[in-house]
Design a protein around this motif. Structure first.
Motif, short mmCIF file in Angstrom:
data_model
loop_
_atom_site.label_atom_id
_atom_site.label_comp_id
_atom_site.label_asym_id
_atom_site.label_seq_id
_atom_site.Cartn_x
_atom_site.Cartn_y
_atom_site.Cartn_z
N LEU A 22 24.55 2.20 7.82
CA LEU A 22 23.41 2.63 7.00
C LEU A 22 22.67 3.81 7.59
N ASP A 23 23.06 4.22 8.77
CA ASP A 23 22.31 5.26 9.45
C ASP A 23 22.78 6.65 8.99
N VAL A 24 22.59 6.94 7.72
CA VAL A 24 23.08 8.22 7.19
C VAL A 24 21.97 9.00 6.51
N ASN A 25 20.74 8.58 6.73
CA ASN A 25 19.63 9.23 6.02
C ASN A 25 19.04 10.38 6.83
N THR A 26 19.90 11.06 7.53
CA THR A 26 19.42 12.17 8.35
C THR A 26 19.70 13.46 7.60
N ASN A 27 18.72 14.31 7.61
CA ASN A 27 18.88 15.58 6.92
C ASN A 27 19.74 16.52 7.76
N VAL A 28 20.90 16.85 7.27
CA VAL A 28 21.77 17.70 8.07
C VAL A 28 21.56 19.18 7.73
N ASP A 29 20.71 19.45 6.74
CA ASP A 29 20.51 20.84 6.32
C ASP A 29 19.16 21.39 6.73
N GLY A 30 18.24 20.55 7.08
CA GLY A 30 16.92 21.01 7.51
C GLY A 30 16.42 20.06 8.57
N PRO A 31 15.84 20.59 9.64
CA PRO A 31 15.37 19.71 10.70
C PRO A 31 14.13 18.93 10.26
N SER A 32 13.93 17.78 10.84
CA SER A 32 12.71 17.03 10.57
C SER A 32 11.74 17.19 11.74
N LEU A 38 7.78 26.69 17.59
CA LEU A 38 8.48 27.18 16.40
C LEU A 38 7.58 27.18 15.16
N TYR A 39 6.44 26.50 15.26
CA TYR A 39 5.48 26.53 14.15
C TYR A 39 4.55 27.74 14.23
N ASN A 42 4.62 31.05 11.89
CA ASN A 42 4.18 30.77 10.52
C ASN A 42 2.67 30.58 10.44
N ASN A 98 1.54 21.69 9.87
CA ASN A 98 2.25 22.48 10.88
C ASN A 98 1.37 22.67 12.11
N SER B 615 20.27 2.64 2.92
CA SER B 615 20.10 3.66 3.96
C SER B 615 18.90 4.56 3.69
N LEU B 666 16.78 11.07 1.93
CA LEU B 666 15.96 12.08 2.62
C LEU B 666 14.51 12.12 2.16
N PRO B 670 10.28 14.31 7.31
CA PRO B 670 9.92 15.61 6.73
C PRO B 670 11.13 16.53 6.74
N GLU B 671 11.07 17.52 5.91
CA GLU B 671 12.12 18.53 5.95
C GLU B 671 11.47 19.87 6.24
N LEU B 672 11.78 20.39 7.39
CA LEU B 672 11.19 21.68 7.75
C LEU B 672 12.04 22.79 7.16
N TYR B 682 9.59 27.65 11.66
CA TYR B 682 9.69 26.56 10.70
C TYR B 682 8.33 26.17 10.14
N TYR B 684 6.61 23.14 7.04
CA TYR B 684 6.89 22.08 6.08
C TYR B 684 7.09 22.66 4.68
#
Lengths: 620, 1040
Positions: A22-32, A38-39, A42, A98, B615, B666, B670-672, B682, B684
Motif C-alpha cells: 500500500l505504500d505507493v502514495n508518494t508523489n514521484v513528480d513533485g517533492p513534498s 530552496l524556498y 520564491n 513556504n 493506499s 496524492l 503537499p506537492e511542491l 520550490y 506550494y
C-alpha cells in the motif's frame, strides 16, 4: 486433489501482502519536502505582489490616476472582486506556508541565519498587510484543520510584527557556524545573504511599523524613543536600501515573470495608469491657489497653456518656475513621465531637460485639467516594446530589469525626522530630513537608464551625470539645505516624493494617519465631524496645520474635486482595502462579520478607520 | 514478503501472463465432442420459440441453452434424462430417445424457479434473497438500440439511471449517475464491471498537464471519450444494474455510487455458429435554434459591420444571405460490422468476435473509429475445476471539435450572414479569411478551426480476465480471478497560428500520452447448505480483493509554429516546449464477508461486510470497515396469498448499508512546484495537503417491493431510498487564504439524498401471433446539504460557471444541484427593484439560490408490439419539472441573433414590473415603476438581461429516443436455405422527435466533459449540438 487445492490456495495468498503493497502514495513528480533554502528565492521574489496592488494603492495616495482600478481611485472598491487583494494572496499563500516552512525547518536545523531572514520578511509582509487591510486572521493563520479563521485586531498584529522583527534580529545576531556555501547567497535576491544588512532591514521594519503611529495620542510617550533607537540601528546609507533584484531578460526571458511587473514586457501598465495631477503639482511646484470662497482655481490673465492657473504661494518641494539653480528638482524628470523630447535629444543639457512639460490626469482619466497624462513610459499610447516608436524595456523603475524597491534609507530618515519633529527635536529632525532628501536623490539616480539620443525607443530623458549635478544644486537650494520655514509638511511631502510610486502603500498610511487633512475637531474624524454624507471639508492650504499642501480628496470643496462618494461610504474616504473577496467574503464570512466597531460585512467597512490611524483606542 | 513494489509488480505480471497462457491452451484443447447429438426447438404453449431455456443433464451441471430461435443442440448418451427449465415455466424432464426432441414449455404462474442475478465478482445470487434494488437488461436490448455504445443504450431503460451525453458528437463522453450524485467534487460514476473485473471508465482530465491551463484543454471547451464507450455492445450477454451503495457493497469504495455489471457472451454449447451483423446509420443535426435574418450587424438600428451583434438596420433588398450554420454541418454516416463465431461442447465453449465501427459526425471533420476484437470462453476442466475467461481488445480514433463558446456552432452564429463562411481560406490558401463587410478582426472562422486545428485522441486497450472455480468439497467453492484493464491513450490538440484574431497567433501543439494499468485480483470462497429438511438455508462467503489503478502521463506543449500548416511538436519553437509528467498509483486491499440465512426459500437475511485498506489515505486512517444488512420476504409464498390467482410473486425487501470511500492519490502530502520567478526554487501549489484525511462514508437505506401479477403479465418494482453522505472528501474546497492555500482537500461536506424509483411492465396483449408490451419507469430524487463549515456560504464547482454568473452553488439547506447566480434586487415584499435613472431592474452583487437542476421526475417508456415475425418497438425518455440554464439563448440575445431579440426591439416600450429603488421601496407605499424603456435605443447589453432571465423552470421534456422495426425471416424460408439459421432485418430511428416547453437547444444537455467529476454540467445548455436525428438499417444473420 486436496493437495492441489492447497497448493493453488497458497499461491494466491502469496499475493496478499504486507504494508509495502500500500505504500505507493508518494508523489514521484513533485517533492513534498524541500530544504529551507530552496524556498528562499520564491519568498523574496513574491514581493512583486506589492507592485501588483500598487496599481490600486497609488491612485489612493494620489500618485496615479487609473482607468482600471477606478473604484479604488474614487475611495470605493470593486464589489465581489479580488482586485487589490494581491498582497493578501502574497502574504497568506505565495509566501505563506513556504515562509512558515523555511522558518520552522531552519530553527529545527539551527540554521539561525536563514531563520532570521525568514522572520524579517515575515515581519515586513505582515506589517504591510495590516496597514493595507487592518484586521487580519493572524493567530489562526496556517493552523492545520481549522475551518474558520478568526480575526486579530490590529493592535495585536502591530505588536506581533515588531516581535517577529526583534526575533529576527536575535536570530541573526546569534553565532551561526553552519557552512551555507551559496545556499543563501544565491537564493537571497534582497541582500545576497548579507547578515548585517538583514539586521538593519529588521530594524527598518520596526521603524516603519512605529512610524505609522505618529499621530496616536500616546506616540511620544510610548513609541517615539523605540523608533529613534531602531532607526539608528537601521539603514546607514542608500547602499542598504532593500530591493529585490530580478533577472529581467524582456522577451527572451524563459518566463515573462522574470521581468519587473511594471516593465513593458509584462504589459501591466499599458496606458491605463498615469501620473495624477497632484503628483505633477508637487513635483513641479505648481500646486494651484484656490479661492477659499468658491473653491475655484484662479485663471491667470496672461496664462500660457502649460501654466493657466495662479499658484499657491507656499510650494513645498520646488518652485520650478523660478529658473535659478536649486529651484529645479531633477526627480521630476525620472519619477514623472513626459511626452516632451520625443526623440531623446540633448539628454545631458540642463536647459533642455528643464523645459520638459508634465501633465497629470484626474483620478480616473488621463485627460487632466491642463493636458493629457502620458503612460509611465512617456507616450500617449499603450506601452509597446516594438514598432517604429516604442518604450523599449521601459525606463527608471518601470523597466523590465529594474529591481523591486521595498524600503529605502531615505524613507527611514523621513520616519526619523517625523519622530524628532513630534518630540520637538527640530534640529535633529531637519538633519534627518536633509539626509532623507539627499538619499532619495541617490536612490532615484541609481535606476536611471538614459535613452539613446535620436531614438524614440524608451529610456530616461536625462543622463545620470546631469541628474546628479541638478540634484546637488537642489540639495543646496532653498527647498532643502536653505529651507527657512522647515515644517512637518516638508518632512511628509518629501517622504511622499521619495515613496513615489513604489511606496504608495506607505504613502497611503501617512495620508490616513493625518486623515487626508480633513477639517475636523475633536479626536475622531467621522461623519458630522469632518464630513457629511456628501462632502468632505478639507483644510485649506493656508491652514498651518495642513500637512499635505495641495491635497484635496475627491470629493472636496475645490474645483475639479466636487462630487460625492459612493453612497455606501457615508461620506467618508476609504481607510482600508477590504480583505480579498474570494478568501474572506466567500469562505470566511462569519469571522469577518463579528469585527467591531464596523462589521467586516458592513457596506462601509472600507471606511473603518484602522487602529494605527485612530488617535486613541477604538470604540468597541 | 516482497521487498519492493517493482518486484511485486513484475511478479504479478508474470502470474497474469501465466494465466493467459493457460487460458488459450485449455480453451482450444477442450473443444472435443462425444456421444450423440440431440437437437430440437423449445417453444411455449402458443408455439413461440423460447430463447435462453436451460437444458441440463439430470444430476449434473452439464447442459446448454436454447438460442434466439428456441433451438438447442446437445451431445449426450441415449437414455439420458434432460431437465428443461426456464424462468416462468414449469420445469420438466425428458428422456433422450433420438436425435430430435422438441419441447413445449408450460407457463408456471405461481411457482417461480430460481431467478438468479449477477452480483459482485460474477457471482450469482438468488433474486429472492436480495434486499436491494437491481435490474437486469438483456444484451439483445443493447444491440437492438441502434447505439454505438452500451452506455447510451441504457438511457431511459433503468429507473434512477441518469445518463447525460456531453454532446451528440461522435465519441462524446457520457456522464452516468445512478440514483443521485454522491460526491460534490469527486467522481459520481458507477463502477463498471466486466465479468467480475472492474473496467476503467475514465475520461481524460487535462488539468495539470503541460499547456493545461489554456482553453484548448478545459472541461468546458474540450471533451474526449469516456473509456466506457470502448466496449462492443455486441459482446454483451446481459447487464445488471446494482443501484445504490447497498447492492454493490462487496465491491467496496469504487461502487459506492452503485455498479453496472456486464456479463459477456462466452459462446454456447452445441452446433457452432457464425453470426454476422451490420448496420448503416445516417444522422442529421436538428433542434439547433433558428437565426434571425432580418437585421444586419450593428447597434441601435444602424448597420455597422464593426459589431458582431446584429442590432443594426434591415438588410438591403436583394442582399444575398448565407446559411453559415449549415456550412459546418453534414450528414453523419455510421457503419458497424460485427462477426462472431462461437461453439463448443458441454465441457467447453468459446466465442470470438470482431467488430468495426466507422462514424462521421453531423459536424464536419468529426470522426470516430473503433475496432473491437474479443475472445472468450469457459471450460469444465475437471469435476472440481471450472475455467472462464475473456479478453477484449479495443482500438479507437476520434476527431473532435471544441465545445461551448469555442464550438463551431457558436462561432458560425457570430459570422455575418452577408458573408459566405464556407470560404474560409484567404487568397494565399494558408491564412484565415476575414469576413467581407465586417471591419474588425475578432472573428474566427469555425471551418478554419475544423480543417486546420486538431482535437484528436486515440487509444489501444486490452481488458481481460481469467477465473478459476474450484469445488473441492460438496457445497463449497473457491473462485480466483485475475483481471487486467490496460490502455495506452494519446491526446493531441493543435492550433494553427492563423486561427487567431487578425491571423496573429503563434500556433500551439499539445501532446499528452496517458496510460493506465488496472490489475485486480479477487479470491472468493463460499459454502452453502440446507438444514432442517431443507427449510433452513445457510450460505457464507469470504473474499480477498486487491486492485491497483496506475496512471502514467507524459505531456509536452509548445508554441510558435515554424510551418503554419504542419502539426507536430517538432514544428514548434524548441525554446517554448514545456513538458510535464504525472504518475499516480492507487492500491486497495480488501476483505469481504457475506452470510445469508434463508427460511423455507421465503425469508432471507443477509449480512455483508467489507474492510478496505487504501493506499491513498494516511496510514492511521487507511483501514475502514463497513457493514450492511439486507432482508427479503417473499410474501407470495404465504399460503393465503398463494391462493390468490392474480398474484404470482411479491417480494418485500429492505437494506441498510455503509460504504467507505477513499481519496484520490496524492492528497495527503503537499506537492511542491517549481516557480516561474527569478531564482526558481520550490513553492506550494494551489492545493494544500491533508495529513488527517479520513475515508468518506455513504450510509444508505432502502425498502422496496417487486411483484408479478396476472400470470406474470404485469411486472413491477418500487424502491424508496435514503442516503447520507458524510465526511465528504472535497478536493478544491475553498476556505480563507489563512489556511496558507487557495484550495484544500478536506472532509467537510455532509448531505442527504432521498427518492424513489419505480417500474412497471405490462404484457397488454399476449397471443400466439400478437404481443404488445408496455413498460414505464420513473424516478425522483432530492438532496439537501446538511453541513458545510460555518464560515463557508457557498461551495461551487468553478467549471459550471458557464453562462452569466450562474453556477452550481452548494449551500446548507439546499439541494446539491442548486443553481446560484446574481438575482435581481428585491424589496422585503419580493418586488424587483428598478433603477430610478435607467428604469432597468437592479441586479444584486451577491449570489443567491435561483433553482434546482434536478427534475421532479425522470421517466422512460418502452413499448414493443410483435406480430408474427414483425416487431415494432419504441423507447421514450423524458423529464418533468426540470430547471435548465438557457445559455444558448442568452448568447443569442446578447448578439441579437434570435428572433426573440427581433420581437423585443420591434415591440412596444417596456415597463419593467417592480418598484423604484428610491428609498421608499420598503415602506408601505413603494413607488411602482412607470419608466418605460425602449429596447431599440439600447445596444446589446439590455438584451442580455440578468441571470434570472435565463433560468427556465418547470421544463417538460420527452424524446422519442428509439423507434425500431424488425423483421425476422420465417422459419420455412430459412429451411430452404441450408446456410442460414436465422436472419433479421431492422430499421431503427434514433432521437426522432422531442416534445418540450424548453426554448433553447437541448434541455438535457451537459456542458461539461465527464472528466470534470462533481455535480457535472447537466442542465446547462451552452451552444452544444444535441443528439442528431438518425436512421439506421441493419441486418443480422446467423449461419448454420
Amino acid at each position: 486433489m486436496k493437495k492441489k487445492f492447497i497448493y493453488i490456495l497458497s499461491l494466491f495468498f502469496s499475493l496478499v501482502s504486507c504494508e509495502e503493497y500500500l505504500d505507493v502514495n508518494t508523489n514521484v513528480d513533485g517533492p513534498s519536502y524541500a530544504d529551507g533554502y530552496l524556498y528562499l528565492a520564491n519568498i523574496t521574489q513574491q514581493y512583486n505582489g506589492v507592485y501588483w496592488d500598487g496599481r490600486a494603492l497609488a491612485p489612493m495616495a494620489q500618485m496615479w490616476g487609473t482607468t482600471s482600478y477606478s473604484n479604488f481611485a474614487l475611495n470605493y472598491y470593486n464589489v465581489g472582486s479580488d482586485s487589490a487583494g494581491e498582497i493578501w494572496r502574497m502574504t497568506y499563500w505565495n509566501q505563506g506556508q513556504n515562509l512558515e516552512n523555511m522558518i520552522n525547518q531552519s530553527i529545527a536545523a539551527e540554521d539561525w541565519t536563514l531563520a532570521g531572514i525568514g522572520y524579517a520578511m515575515k515581519a515586513f509582509s505582515w506589517d504591510l498587510l495590516t496597514k493595507v487591510h487592518g484586521e487580519l486572521p493572524m493567530t489562526d493563520a496556517f493552523v492545520p484543520d481549522l475551518l474558520s479563521h478568526d480575526y486579530d485586531y490590529q493592535k495585536e498584529i502591530y505588536a506581533q510584527v515588531r516581535e517577529w522583527a526583534y526575533k529576527s534580529i536575535e536570530l541573526l545576531e546569534r553565532a551561526d557556524d553552519h557552512v551555507y556555501a551559496d545556499k543563501i547567497s544565491s537564493n537571497d535576491f534582497i541582500y545576497e545573504g548579507n547578515k548585517d544588512k538583514w539586521i538593519k532591514f529588521a530594524y527598518a521594519v520596526i521603524v516603519r511599523n512605529l512610524s505609522s503611529l505618529t499621530n496616536k495620542t500616546d506616540f511620544t510617550s510610548t513609541y517615539a524613543q523605540e523608533l529613534i533607537d531602531a532607526a539608528s540601528k537601521s539603514f546607514q546609507s542608500p547602499d542598504d536600501d532593500a530591493t529585490v533584484s530580478i533577472a529581467g531578460g524582456s522577451q527572451s526571458a524563459p518566463f515573462s515573470s522574470f521581468n519587473n511587473f511594471w516593465g513593458t514586457a509584462r504589459g501591466n501598465l499599458l496606458d491605463n495608469y498615469f501620473q495624477h495631477e497632484y503628483a505633477v503639482q508637487v513635483f513641479t511646484g505648481t500646486v494651484p491657489d484656490y479661492d477659499e470662497a468658491t473653491g475655484d482655481k484662479t485663471n491667470l490673465e496672461f496664462a500660457n497653456e502649460y501654466y493657466p492657473y495662479a499658484l499657491a504661494e507656499n510650494q513645498i518641494i520646488t518652485d520650478t518656475l523660478v529658473n535659478e539653480p536649486g529651484h529645479f528638482d531633477p526627480r521630476a524628470t525620472v519619477k514623472l513621465s513626459t511626452t516632451s523630447n520625443t526623440n531623446y535629444e540633448n539628454l545631458s543639457n540642463a536647459d533642455s531637460v528643464k523645459t520638459y512639460q508634465y501633465f497629470g490626469g484626474t483620478f480616473t482619466s488621463a485627460s487632466g485639467p491642463i493636458g493629457t497624462a502620458p503612460s509611465v513610459y512617456g507616450r500617449i499610447a499603450n506601452s509597446a516594446y516594438e514598432g517604429a516608436e516604442h518604450d523599449g524595456t521601459g525606463r527608471w523603475l518601470f523597466r523590465d530589469d529594474a529591481p523591486y524597491v521595498m524600503t529605502t534609507y531615505a524613507e527611514i530618515q523621513f520616519c526619523l525626522a517625523e519622530a524628532y519633529w513630534k518630540t520637538n527635536q527640530t534640529t535633529l529632525a531637519f538633519d534627518a530630513f536633509k539626509r532623507g532628501v539627499s538619499a532619495d536623490m541617490q536612490t532615484s539616480a541609481r535606476y536611471i537608464k538614459t535613452g539613446s539620443s535620436g531614438s524614440p525607443t524608451g529610456g530616461d530623458k536625462i543622463t545620470s551625470a546631469l541628474f546628479n549635478t541638478l540634484a546637488d544644486e537642489y540639495l543646496e537650494g532653498p527647498f532643502v539645505a536653505g529651507l527657512t520655514d522647515f515644517s512637518l509638511s516638508h518632512i511628509m511631502m518629501q517622504k511622499w516624493v521619495s515613496l513615489y510610486p513604489w511606496g504608495a502603500a506607505e504613502a497611503w498610511v501617512d495620508m490616513r494617519k493625518y486623515h487626508f487633512d480633513v477639517d475636523y475637531t475633536g479626536e475622531y474624524p467621522s461623519e458630522g465631524n469632518g464630513w457629511t454624507q456628501t462632502t468632505v471639508e478639507q483644510k485649506w492650504d493656508t491652514n498651518p496645520s495642513k500637512v499635505y499642501k495641495g491635497l484635496y480628496l475627491s470629493p472636496a470643496q475645490v474645483q475639479g474635486r466636487k462630487g460625492t462618494y459612493n453612497i455606501n461610504n457615508e461620506g467618508s474616504p476609504s481607510y482600508r482595502i477590504r480583505p480579498r473577496f474570494n478568501s474572506e467574503y466567500m469562505w470566511n464570512l462569519k469571522s469577518l462579520e463579528i469585527l467591531t466597531p464596523i462589521s467586516g460585512t458592513a457596506p462601509n467597512y472600507h471606511t473603518s478607520i484602522p487602529w494605527f490611524a485612530y488617535p486613541g483606542e477604538l470604540p468597541q | 514478503m516482497f521487498t519492493s513494489t517493482n518486484e511485486n509488480n513484475s511478479f504479478m505480471r508474470k502470474k497474469i501472463k501465466a494465466f493467459f497462457l493457460i487460458f488459450f491452451t485449455t480453451s482450444f484443447a477442450l473443444l472435443s465432442a462425444q456421444n450423440i447429438s440431440v437437437s430440437g426447438t423449445v417453444a411455449d404453449e402458443t408455439g413461440t420459440p423460447l430463447p435462453g431455456v436451460t437444458i441440463l443433464v439430470k444430476g449434473t451441471k452439464k447442459g446448454t441453452a436454447t438460442d434466439f430461435n428456441g433451438k438447442y443442440n446437445i451431445s449426450v448418451a441415449e437414455g439420458t434424462t434432460l431437465v428443461i427449465s426456464s424462468i416462468g415455466y414449469k420445469k420438466q424432464e425428458q428422456v433422450v430417445s433420438g436425435s430430435t426432441l422438441n419441447i413445449t414449455m408450460v407457463e408456471d404462474a405461481s411457482v417461480l424457479g430460481e431467478v438468479m442475478i449477477t452480483a459482485e465478482f460474477g457471482q450469482k445470487r438468488a433474486e429472492r434473497g436480495v434486499g436491494a434494488a437491481t435490474q437486469t437488461i438483456d444484451g439483445s436490448t443493447i444491440t437492438e438500440s441502434g447505439r454505438e455504445n452500451f452506455i447510451t443504450a441504457l438511457s431511459g431503460r433503468v429507473p434512477g439511471l441518469q445518463i447525460s451525453s456531453t454532446s451528440g458528437a461522435p465519441g462524446a463522453s457520457s456522464n452516468v449517475v445512478l440514483r443521485n450524485i454522491t460526491s460534490i467534487s469527486g467522481s459520481n460514476q458507477p463502477l463498471y464491471v466486466v465479468d467480475g473485473v472492474p473496467m476503467n471508465n475514465s475520461s481524460f482530465d487535462p488539468n495539470g498537464m503541460a499547456g493545461g491551463a489554456t482553453s484548448e484543454y478545459s472541461v468546458n471547451n474540450s471533451d474526449f471519450s469516456s473509456r466506457g464507450n470502448d466496449f462492443n455492445p455486441e459482446d454483451v450477454e446481459s447487464i445488471t444494474v446494482l443501484k445504490g451503495a447497498g447492492a454493490a457493497a462487496l465491491y467496496g469504495s469504487d461502487a459506492s455510487n452503485g455498479a453496472i455489471i456486464i456479463t459477456t457472451k462466452k459462446g454456447k454449447a452445441g452446433k457452432g455458429r457464425v453470426t454476422f451483423s451490420n448496420y448503416i446509420k445516417l444522422s442529421n443535426a436538428y433542434g439547433y435554434p433558428e437565426m434571425q435574418d432580418k437585421y444586419a450587424n450593428g447597434a441601435r438600428g444602424t448597420t455597422n459591420y464593426y459589431y458582431t451583434s446584429k442590432y443594426g438596420g434591415l438588410y438591403p433588398d436583394g442582399q444575398q444571405l448565407y446559411d453559415n450554420v449549415d456550412a459546418i454541418l453534414q450528414t453523419g454516416v455510421q457503419q458497424r460490422y460485427n462477426v462472431a463465431v462461437e461453439g463448443g461442447s458441454d465441457k467447453a465453449t468459446i466465442r470470438a468476435s470482431f467488430s468495426q465501427l466507422n462514424e462521421t459526425g453531423v459536424i464536419k471533420t468529426t470522426e470516430y473509429e473503433r475496432t473491437n476484437l474479443s475472445l472468450s470462453g469457459r471450460a469444465q476442466i475437471t469435476d472440481w475445476l471450472k475455467f472462464e475467461g475473456s479478453m477484449q481488445y479495443t482500438g479507437t480514433e476520434n476527431n473532435k471539435v471544441r465545445r461551448g463558446t469555442e464550438s463551431p456552432l457558436y462561432r458560425a452564429m457570430l459570422w455575418p450572414v452577408v458573408d459566405d463562411m464556407s470560404n474560409y481560406l484567404a487568397e494565399d490558401g494558408l491564412h484565415m479569411r476575414n469576413p467581407e463587410y465586417y471591419h474588425d478582426v475578432d472573428l474566427l472562422n469555425p471551418l478554419f478551426d475544423m480543417y486546420n486545428n486538431k482535437y484528436y485522441d486515440e487509444s489501444d486497450r486490452i481488458l481481460g480476465n481469467v477465473s478459476l472455480n474450484f469445488t473441492p468439497i460438496k457445497n463449497a467453492f473457491l473462485r480466483a480471478q485475475v483481471g487486467w484493464d490496460v490502455a495506452n491513450q494519446t491526446y493531441v490538440s493543435s492550433r494553427n497560428p492563423y486561427y487567431a484574431y487578425n491571423n496573429a497567433g503563434d500556433g500551439s501543439y499539445s501532446l499528452v500520452n496517458s496510460n493506465y494499468s488496472d490489475p485486480s485480483i479477487n479470491i472468493l470462497s463460499g459454502y452453502d447448505n440446507k438444514f432442517l429438511d431443507d427449510k433452513l438455508s445457510v450460505s457464507a462467503q469470504v473474499g480477498y480483493h486487491q486492485l491497483e489503478n496506475k496512471i502514467t502521463r507524459a505531456s509536452t506543449y509548445g508554441t510558435n509554429f515554424i510551418d503554419a500548416s504542419f502539426q507536430s511538436i517538432n514544428n514548434v519553437d524548441p525554446l517554448t516546449i514545456v513538458s510535464k509528467q504525472r504518475n499516480t498509483k492507487r492500491r486497495v486491499q480488501g476483505i469481504s464477508g457475506q452470510f445469508q440465512v434463508g427460511y423455507n426459500n421465503m425469508a432471507f437475511l443477509t449480512f455483508r461486510a467489507r474492510n478496505d485498506w487504501s493506499s491513498t489515505l494516511p496510514k492511521e486512517n487507511n483501514s475502514y470497515f463497513y457493514p450492511s444488512i439486507e432482508g427479503s420476504f417473499v410474501l407470495s409464498d404465504l399460503d393465503f396469498i398463494k391462493e390468490i390467482e392474480a398474484i404470482n410473486y411479491i417480494k418485500l425487501r429492505g437494506s441498510w448499508s455503509q460504504v467507505g470511500k477513499d481519496a484520490n492519490p496524492l492528497q495527503i502530502d503537499p506537492e511542491l512546484q517549481t516557480t516561474g520567478l527569478t531564482g526558481g526554487g520550490y513553492k506550494y501549489g494551489f492545493t494544500g495537503p491533508n495529513r488527517n484525511l479520513k475515508p468518506e462514508i455513504t450510509t444508505g437505506q432502502e425498502v422496496g417491493v417487486d411483484f408479478r401479477l396476472f400470470k406474470n403479465r404485469v411486472k413491477g418494482t418500487f424502491s424508496y431510498f435514503e442516503t447520507e453522505n458524510s465526511n465528504q472528501i472535497i478536493q478544491g474546497f475553498r476556505l480563507s487564504y489563512a489556511t496558507g492555500f487557495v484550495l484544500n482537500t478536506l472532509n467537510v461536506g455532509t448531505f442527504e439524498t432521498k427518492g424513489w424509483e419505480a417500474a412497471i411492465d405490462v404484457d397488454v396483449l399476449k397471443t400466439k401471433d400478437l404481443t404488445w408490451n408496455v413498460g414505464v419507469n420513473g424516478s425522483h430524487g432530492t438532496s439537501e446539504v446538511v453541513y458545510l463549515p460555518e464560515n463557508v456560504t457557498e461551495y461551487y464547482n468553478a467549471y459550471t460557471w458557464l453562462s452569466g454568473n450562474i453556477r452550481t452553488g452548494i449551500s446548507v439547506g439546499n439541494p446539491i444541484t442548486s443553481l446560484t447566480g446574481r438575482a435581481y434586487e428585491r424589496n422585503d415584499n419580493g418586488d424587483i427593484l428598478i433603477s430610478p435613472t435607467s428604469g432597468l431592474p437592479l441586479t444584486s452583487s451577491e449570489w443567491s439560490n435561483l433553482g434546482n437542476r434536478e427534475p421532479d421526475l425522470r421517466f422512460g417508456i418502452t413499448t414493443r408490439l410483435k406480430y408474427k415475425n414483425l416487431t415494432l418497438s419504441g423507447l421514450f425518455s423524458g423529464r418533468l419539472g426540470a430547471t435548465v440554464v438557457n445559455g444558448t439563448k442568452r448568447y443569442m440575445m446578447q448578439r441579437g441573433t434570435s428572433w426573440e431579440s427581433v420581437e423585443l426591439r420591434e415591440g412596444p416600450d417596456q415597463v419593467f414590473e417592480g418598484v423604484i429603488k428610491d428609498g421608499n421601496e420598503n415602506t408601505a407605499n413603494p413607488t411602482t415603476n412607470t419608466i418605460s424603456v425602449d429596447y431599440g435605443t439600447y445596444g446589446s447589453s439590455i438584451f442580455t438581461g440578468g441571470d434570472e432571465d435565463w433560468i427556465e423552470k418547470d421544463i417538460k421534456y420527452i424524446r422519442l429516443r428509439e423507434l425500431r422495426l424488425a423483421y425476422r425471416l420465417p422459419d420455412d424460408l430459412l429451411k430452404k436455405s441450408k446456410l442460414l439459421n436465422s436472419m433479421n432485418l431492422y430499421f431503427v430511428a434514433n432521437d426522432l422527435f422531442t416534445w418540450t416547453n424548453y426554448s433553447g437547444i437541448d434541455a438535457v444537455g451537459n456542458a461539461v466533459s465527464a472528466a470534470a467529476g462533481g455535480v457535472g454540467g447537466e442542465g446547462y445548455d451552452v451552444m452544444a449540438i444535441p443528439n442528431p436525428r438518425s436512421y439506421s438499417i441493419g441486418l443480422s444473420i446467423i449461419l448454420n
